[in-house]
Design a protein around this motif. Structure first.
Motif, PDB file in Angstrom:
ATOM      1  N   MET A 291     107.301  31.472  17.574  1.00  0.00           N
ATOM      2  CA  MET A 291     106.417  30.602  18.340  1.00  0.00           C
ATOM      3  C   MET A 291     107.169  30.122  19.566  1.00  0.00           C
ATOM      4  O   MET A 291     108.362  29.896  19.521  1.00  0.00           O
ATOM      5  N   SER A 292     106.479  30.009  20.619  1.00  0.00           N
ATOM      6  CA  SER A 292     107.121  29.606  21.874  1.00  0.00           C
ATOM      7  C   SER A 292     107.696  28.206  21.750  1.00  0.00           C
ATOM      8  O   SER A 292     107.030  27.284  21.308  1.00  0.00           O
ATOM      9  N   THR A 293     108.955  28.103  22.120  1.00  0.00           N
ATOM     10  CA  THR A 293     109.563  26.774  22.053  1.00  0.00           C
ATOM     11  C   THR A 293     109.342  25.992  23.334  1.00  0.00           C
ATOM     12  O   THR A 293     109.708  24.851  23.448  1.00  0.00           O
ATOM     13  N   THR A 294     108.770  26.681  24.297  1.00  0.00           N
ATOM     14  CA  THR A 294     108.610  25.969  25.562  1.00  0.00           C
ATOM     15  C   THR A 294     107.191  25.502  25.781  1.00  0.00           C
ATOM     16  O   THR A 294     106.836  25.049  26.861  1.00  0.00           O
ATOM     17  N   LEU A 295     106.374  25.652  24.783  1.00  0.00           N
ATOM     18  CA  LEU A 295     104.985  25.232  24.939  1.00  0.00           C
ATOM     19  C   LEU A 295     104.913  23.716  25.044  1.00  0.00           C
ATOM     20  O   LEU A 295     105.492  22.997  24.248  1.00  0.00           O
ATOM     21  N   ARG A 296     104.230  23.251  26.024  1.00  0.00           N
ATOM     22  CA  ARG A 296     104.122  21.794  26.175  1.00  0.00           C
ATOM     23  C   ARG A 296     103.090  21.261  25.208  1.00  0.00           C
ATOM     24  O   ARG A 296     102.327  21.993  24.629  1.00  0.00           O
ATOM     25  N   SER A 297     103.062  19.983  25.046  1.00  0.00           N
ATOM     26  CA  SER A 297     102.144  19.389  24.071  1.00  0.00           C
ATOM     27  C   SER A 297     100.711  19.603  24.521  1.00  0.00           C
ATOM     28  O   SER A 297     100.432  19.797  25.691  1.00  0.00           O
ATOM     29  N   GLU A 298      99.815  19.573  23.549  1.00  0.00           N
ATOM     30  CA  GLU A 298      98.427  19.847  23.850  1.00  0.00           C
ATOM     31  C   GLU A 298      97.674  18.611  24.281  1.00  0.00           C
ATOM     32  O   GLU A 298      96.508  18.681  24.607  1.00  0.00           O
TER      33      GLU A 298
ATOM     34  N   GLN B  24      96.074  15.662  26.324  1.00  0.00           N
ATOM     35  CA  GLN B  24      95.564  15.548  27.678  1.00  0.00           C
ATOM     36  C   GLN B  24      96.672  14.956  28.553  1.00  0.00           C
ATOM     37  O   GLN B  24      97.318  13.995  28.185  1.00  0.00           O
ATOM     38  N   ARG B  25      96.893  15.545  29.711  1.00  0.00           N
ATOM     39  CA  ARG B  25      97.953  15.063  30.577  1.00  0.00           C
ATOM     40  C   ARG B  25      97.565  13.729  31.205  1.00  0.00           C
ATOM     41  O   ARG B  25      96.417  13.501  31.524  1.00  0.00           O
ATOM     42  N   THR B  26      98.547  12.886  31.331  1.00  0.00           N
ATOM     43  CA  THR B  26      98.258  11.640  32.048  1.00  0.00           C
ATOM     44  C   THR B  26      98.918  11.628  33.416  1.00  0.00           C
ATOM     45  O   THR B  26      98.613  10.791  34.254  1.00  0.00           O
ATOM     46  N   THR B  27      99.839  12.551  33.623  1.00  0.00           N
ATOM     47  CA  THR B  27     100.449  12.606  34.954  1.00  0.00           C
ATOM     48  C   THR B  27      99.973  13.880  35.659  1.00  0.00           C
ATOM     49  O   THR B  27      99.766  14.914  35.033  1.00  0.00           O
TER      50      THR B  27
ATOM     51  N   PRO C 216     100.120  17.135  37.157  1.00  0.00           N
ATOM     52  CA  PRO C 216     101.130  18.188  37.140  1.00  0.00           C
ATOM     53  C   PRO C 216     101.336  18.848  38.487  1.00  0.00           C
ATOM     54  O   PRO C 216     102.254  19.638  38.667  1.00  0.00           O
ATOM     55  N   PHE C 217     100.465  18.537  39.449  1.00  0.00           N
ATOM     56  CA  PHE C 217     100.553  19.238  40.728  1.00  0.00           C
ATOM     57  C   PHE C 217     101.247  18.407  41.776  1.00  0.00           C
ATOM     58  O   PHE C 217     101.231  18.725  42.957  1.00  0.00           O
TER      59      PHE C 217
ATOM     60  N   ASP D 273      92.808  19.318  33.369  1.00  0.00           N
ATOM     61  CA  ASP D 273      92.960  17.984  32.776  1.00  0.00           C
ATOM     62  C   ASP D 273      92.534  16.894  33.747  1.00  0.00           C
ATOM     63  O   ASP D 273      93.132  15.826  33.813  1.00  0.00           O
TER      64      ASP D 273
ATOM     65  N   PHE E 253      92.835  16.758  36.924  1.00  0.00           N
ATOM     66  CA  PHE E 253      93.518  16.689  38.211  1.00  0.00           C
ATOM     67  C   PHE E 253      93.116  17.886  39.081  1.00  0.00           C
ATOM     68  O   PHE E 253      93.194  19.028  38.643  1.00  0.00           O
TER      69      PHE E 253
ATOM     70  N   SER F 198      98.107  17.240  45.814  1.00  0.00           N
ATOM     71  CA  SER F 198      98.618  18.370  45.041  1.00  0.00           C
ATOM     72  C   SER F 198      99.285  19.373  45.956  1.00  0.00           C
ATOM     73  O   SER F 198      98.691  19.799  46.943  1.00  0.00           O
TER      74      SER F 198
ATOM     75  N   HIS G 155     103.397  23.695  43.374  1.00  0.00           N
ATOM     76  CA  HIS G 155     103.375  23.168  42.008  1.00  0.00           C
ATOM     77  C   HIS G 155     102.187  23.705  41.240  1.00  0.00           C
ATOM     78  O   HIS G 155     102.252  23.951  40.041  1.00  0.00           O
TER      79      HIS G 155
ATOM     80  N   GLN H 196     112.948  35.668  25.651  1.00  0.00           N
ATOM     81  CA  GLN H 196     111.660  35.300  25.051  1.00  0.00           C
ATOM     82  C   GLN H 196     110.498  35.841  25.887  1.00  0.00           C
ATOM     83  O   GLN H 196     109.512  36.364  25.341  1.00  0.00           O
TER      84      GLN H 196
ATOM     85  N   GLN I 112     106.882  29.518  32.871  1.00  0.00           N
ATOM     86  CA  GLN I 112     106.282  28.491  32.026  1.00  0.00           C
ATOM     87  C   GLN I 112     104.990  27.909  32.584  1.00  0.00           C
ATOM     88  O   GLN I 112     104.848  26.695  32.740  1.00  0.00           O
TER      89      GLN I 112
ATOM     90  N   ARG J 205     100.810  27.241  32.286  1.00  0.00           N
ATOM     91  CA  ARG J 205      99.885  27.013  31.189  1.00  0.00           C
ATOM     92  C   ARG J 205      98.750  28.026  31.242  1.00  0.00           C
ATOM     93  O   ARG J 205      98.148  28.353  30.224  1.00  0.00           O
TER      94      ARG J 205
END
Lengths: 331, 300, 250
Positions: free
Chosen positions: B1-8, B10-13, B15-16, C67, C69, C76, C80, C125, C164, C166
């Protein structure tokens, strides 16, 4: 008065000559003649090329045998003592060319990256056109500008400023005369810029869009796209352009002759010194040259220039052709 | 399983938006610095080059008058006079050069494009390109040794020959390029009709490529019109009217060179005017021929 | 994670290429975009990672929200967005001057995602996820151009996932490949959807049928219909969809 030949006789003559030509050469008479004429001209051209090299070597034979490699080490053209050497000339040639490349490469690369990647579209064509225009300006006009505008400015403002702020460096010491190695270096920089810009621009434009997109899609900044996609792809071509520029700088005669001062000063590192280059030696001394060693020395200087530019030209073309093999554009 | 998968969750910050980190600032800074430098360099280059051209042209126009084209230089820097003999000389010299350079260059191009195969052709092409890269003063030396010294006289003829040699590789290269562009079908059609190779080339291929060939020739002429170094020791220059090619002949470039270094302000001014005329000549010739023939593919 | 498109319009030169697209994507699934050539599916997908605007004379309006955004919000930054939403192109575009390892490591190095041992682990990986590891593990330093076409495309996929993201956008990734490589990539896509949301543009309906959970049908810059793949192919609601699927136009 000759009797005109009859129609059937003419046809017969033509047939016979055609048959003869085909039997002898495998071609018809007109082709034999045309090919022969073409080959004649080609051979003349070949003869000229080889002739130039031969004439240079033969005419400089006296000094080649008299001095051998010391010619490259002797300090001066000294008709009085009949010793000749081109060390200061080689020094001047190398120094001014190195100076020109040192400044023209970053300036030219930066400007062409700007034209290719950052420039607003409407500006692109005028900029490119202007740069090409400058590549066509005769060198005597650069010399005129250098002698009448740049050198006086250097003497009055440029060199004093350099001396004042950077005088601790050995490059900016000594008598300020305006003309000299600095002026020659600056003029060469200006002359070589359009060439570097043109070649770099052409090469960078051939980078496939897919390469840039590959990097963009990974989240690269514009500079990173250039650094990792454009430049690696264009490296060889740009290098070829730089070597071409070097060749031009090494062989440049008029502009350099007009601003370099044409006197030897004590050898030193100062750019304020006057000096001369191999080409300017030829331009200045051919009139004085008496037959014998003097004349031979002038021509040997030409031989050295010929050899140097042959090598740089060959290098550049070899690089360009390896680029062509990879699928780039013929320049 | 991917160890780099981020949590599922809902994002609060957003990402862009740039994550504040040293690395990000470095990347941003590097990018901005490079862009700034490129813009700066481009502006600097443009300013310098524009200044040079504009200065020369401005000074040149100031002293432009009809006398410039019709009068000889005055002695000792007296006011007035012109460069009439220089302009005439340039025209004659370029004409001579064309007579020498065009046949040699054109036939070489024909050879390389139509006949040349194998190693000999490679050698020819290599040597022609070699000719292209040689500093022009070398050709002056060559002609000086071969013609001027034996003749014991500078001459327009030697100058024309030197310029002609310079023209050869330029004409050969551009003509070869254009000839190669002519589709093979044309040649085949002509040969299939029974024409000789010679006739095919002369009456079919060359006319098809004529625009490009003429453009190449005119550009080569404009190029040699700006040459000075090879003329120093062949045509040498003069300040008298002369159409005698066995005698020294003047050229615009020689006169500009001479007058630039002159102590007389009148002559210095005329050097600027000469530069203006020379640039004008070259630019006009380049434009006119491209306009008239529809040009050929610009190299740059 | 929610991934929605609201009122997306796009222009190229003076022509409008996309008209008011509204869509929502299921996370961790494969959504296929199908339609005839020129229908705008590639343009659409390029609007999802802000690549469309890199073309001269291109313009976009509307929202693409992840999500909540909006990637087109003024705050943005495109690069990114592109790290978050990766892309695989139609023609494999490996970096020719670099090794296999360096190609895959390019993204993580640029974005500072990993270094040293962690980077090597990440590369391995990613190559495993792209089903390429076994074929290249002994020659990671070889030039990327030495690989075959199919391998290069899988390298591009490895490169994309190493960054990485999504979401992974794939613009006709198999159209330059031979049938066997195509099947390998399709299998790889099925495995990837466990970790990523995949948007796949394809001109091959059968491929959509094999690989995609949802399918969207585009025509002339408009979204005509979308739905679960099996439903869309067996019971298309719109006549245009039915005509396209039946092969009445292509």
């Amino acid at each position: 008065m000759q009797q005109p030949i009859s129609a059937s006789q003419a046809v017969g003559l033509r047939e016979r000559s055609t048959n003869w030509a085909i039997a002898r050469f495998g071609r018809r008479p007109a082709d034999v003649f045309f090919r022969g004429l073409t080959m004649l001209f080609v051979l003349i051209v070949l003869a000229l090329v080889i002739g130039v090299a031969l004439v240079l070597v033969i005419s400089s034979w006296p000094t080649i045998t008299a001095f051998g490699f010391r010619f490259l080490a002797n300090q001066a053209f000294d008709p009085v003592h009949n010793t000749y050497g081109v060390l200061p000339a080689i020094f001047g040639t190398l120094l001014t060319s190195a100076f020109a490349l040192l400044f023209a490469i970053p300036l030219g690369l930066g400007a062409s990256i700007f034209i290719v990647d950052f420039c607003p579209r409407p500006l692109r064509v005028p900029l490119a056109f202007f740069s090409d225009l400058l590549a066509a300006v005769p060198s005597v006009i650069f010399g005129l500008f250098g002698f009448l505008v740049l050198a006086p400015w250097l003497q009055l403002s440029g060199e004093p400023w350099l001396k004042q702020h950077l005088g601790f460096l050995p490059f900016f010491q000594g008598q300020m005369q305006g003309v000299g190695l600095l002026a020659a270096g600056m003029i060469l920089t200006i002359m070589v810029l359009p060439l570097i810009i043109a070649v770099s621009r052409e090469v960078m434009l051939t980078v496939p869009r897919s390469q840039r997109e590959a990097l963009l899609a990974l989240g690269a900044t514009r500079w990173e796209v250039i650094r990792y996609a454009v430049l690696p792809f264009s490296r060889v071509g740009i290098l070829g352009g730089i070597i071409l520029a070097l060749g031009r700088a090494l062989g440049e005669t008029m502009a350099v002759t007009m601003v370099i001062g044409n006197q030897a000063t004590r050898p030193g590192l100062s750019l304020f010194n006057t000096g001369y280059t191999l080409s300017s030696v030829i331009a200045n001394q051919f009139g004085e040259a008496t037959p014998g060693l003097f004349l031979s020395a002038v021509i040997e200087a030409g031989l050295i220039v010929f050899v140097i530019t042959f090598i740089t030209n060959f290098l550049a073309r070899w690089l360009m052709s390896s680029l062509e093999r990879k699928g780039g554009a013929r320049l | 399983m991917s160890t780099t998968l981020r949590s599922e969750q809902q994002r609060t910050t957003n990402p862009f938006q740039p994550r504040p980190s040293r690395r990000e600032t470095q990347r941003q800074a590097a990018n901005s610095v490079v862009i700034a430098l490129c813009v700066l360099f481009a502006i600097f280059v443009v300013i310098v080059l524009v200044y040079l051209i504009v200065y020369v042209l401005k000074q040149g126009i100031a002293y432009l008058n009809l006398d410039f084209f019709t009068q000889l230089p005055t002695p000792n820097g007296e006011p007035g006079g012109g460069m009439g003999e220089a302009i005439q000389g340039t025209l004659i010299l370029v004409g001579l050069a064309t007579l020498v350079g065009v046949p040699l260059g054109l036939f070489t191009a024909i050879y390389l494009a139509e006949f040349g195969r194998g190693r000999f052709a490679t050698v020819v092409r290599f040597l022609v390109d070699l000719l292209n890269g040689v500093p022009t003063i070398i050709f002056g030396l060559f002609v000086w040794v071969l013609i001027v010294i034996p003749q014991q006289s500078f001459s327009g003829l030697s100058g024309g020959v030197a310029l002609g040699i310079i023209m050869i590789p330029i004409v050969a290269r551009t003509a070869e390029d254009v000839l190669r562009l002519v589709p093979q079908e044309l040649r085949e059609a002509s040969l299939a009709l029974g024409a000789t190779e010679a006739r095919t080339i002369v009456q079919v291929v060359i006319p098809a490529a004529l625009n490009g060939i003429i453009t190449g020739i005119v550009l080569a002429m404009a190029r040699v019109a700006g040459e000075t170094a090879p003329l120093l020791m062949t045509a040498f220059g003069t300040t008298f009217w002369s159409t005698d090619v066995t005698q020294p002949m003047d050229a615009l470039t020689l006169r500009i060179f001479n007058f630039t270094l002159s102590p007389y302000p009148v002559q210095v001014n005329q050097a600027f005017t000469g530069s203006f005329v020379l640039i004008l000549l070259i630019v006009l010739a380049s434009f006119a021929v491209r306009w008239a023939t529809g040009g050929f593919k610009r190299r740059f | 994670m929610s991934f929605t498109v609201n009122h997306l319009n796009a222009w190229y030169r003076s022509k409008q290429a996309l008209h008011d697209i509204n869509l929502s994507f299921e996370p961790r699934s494969v959504t296929a975009m199908i339609g005839p050539s020129g229908c705008g599916k590639s343009t659409f997908v390029r609007c999802l990672n802000r690549m469309h605007e890199e073309l001269p004379d291109a313009r976009v309006s509307g929202e693409v929200r992840v999500d909540g955004f909006d990637i087109y919000a003024p705050s943005s930054k495109p690069r990114h967005v592109r790290q978050y939403i990766g892309m695989v192109f139609q023609q494999p575009n490996v970096l020719p001057s670099r090794s296999i390892f360096d190609n895959v490591a390019m993204g993580p190095r640029l974005n500072g995602l990993a270094e040293g041992k962690a980077l090597r682990a990440l590369v391995e990986q990613s190559l495993r996820q792209a089903v390429l590891w076994d074929e290249v593990k002994d020659k990671l330093d070889a030039q990327a151009t030495q690989l075959s076409g199919g391998q290069q495309q899988r390298l591009c996929i490895a490169r994309a996932v190493a960054n990485q993201p999504r979401i992974v956008l794939m613009d006709e990734p198999c159209s330059a490949l031979d049938p066997i490589s195509t099947l390998e990539v399709e299998e790889l896509i099925r495995q990837l959807k466990e970790s990523y949301t995949i948007i796949l543009v394809t001109h091959n309906m059968q491929q959509a049928g094999r690989v995609a959970d949802h399918t969207v049908f585009f025509l002339s810059g408009r979204m005509i219909e979308e739905g679960v793949t099996s439903e869309l192919f067996s019971h298309p609601q719109r006549k245009e969809t039915e005509d396209y699927i039946a092969g009445r136009f292509g």
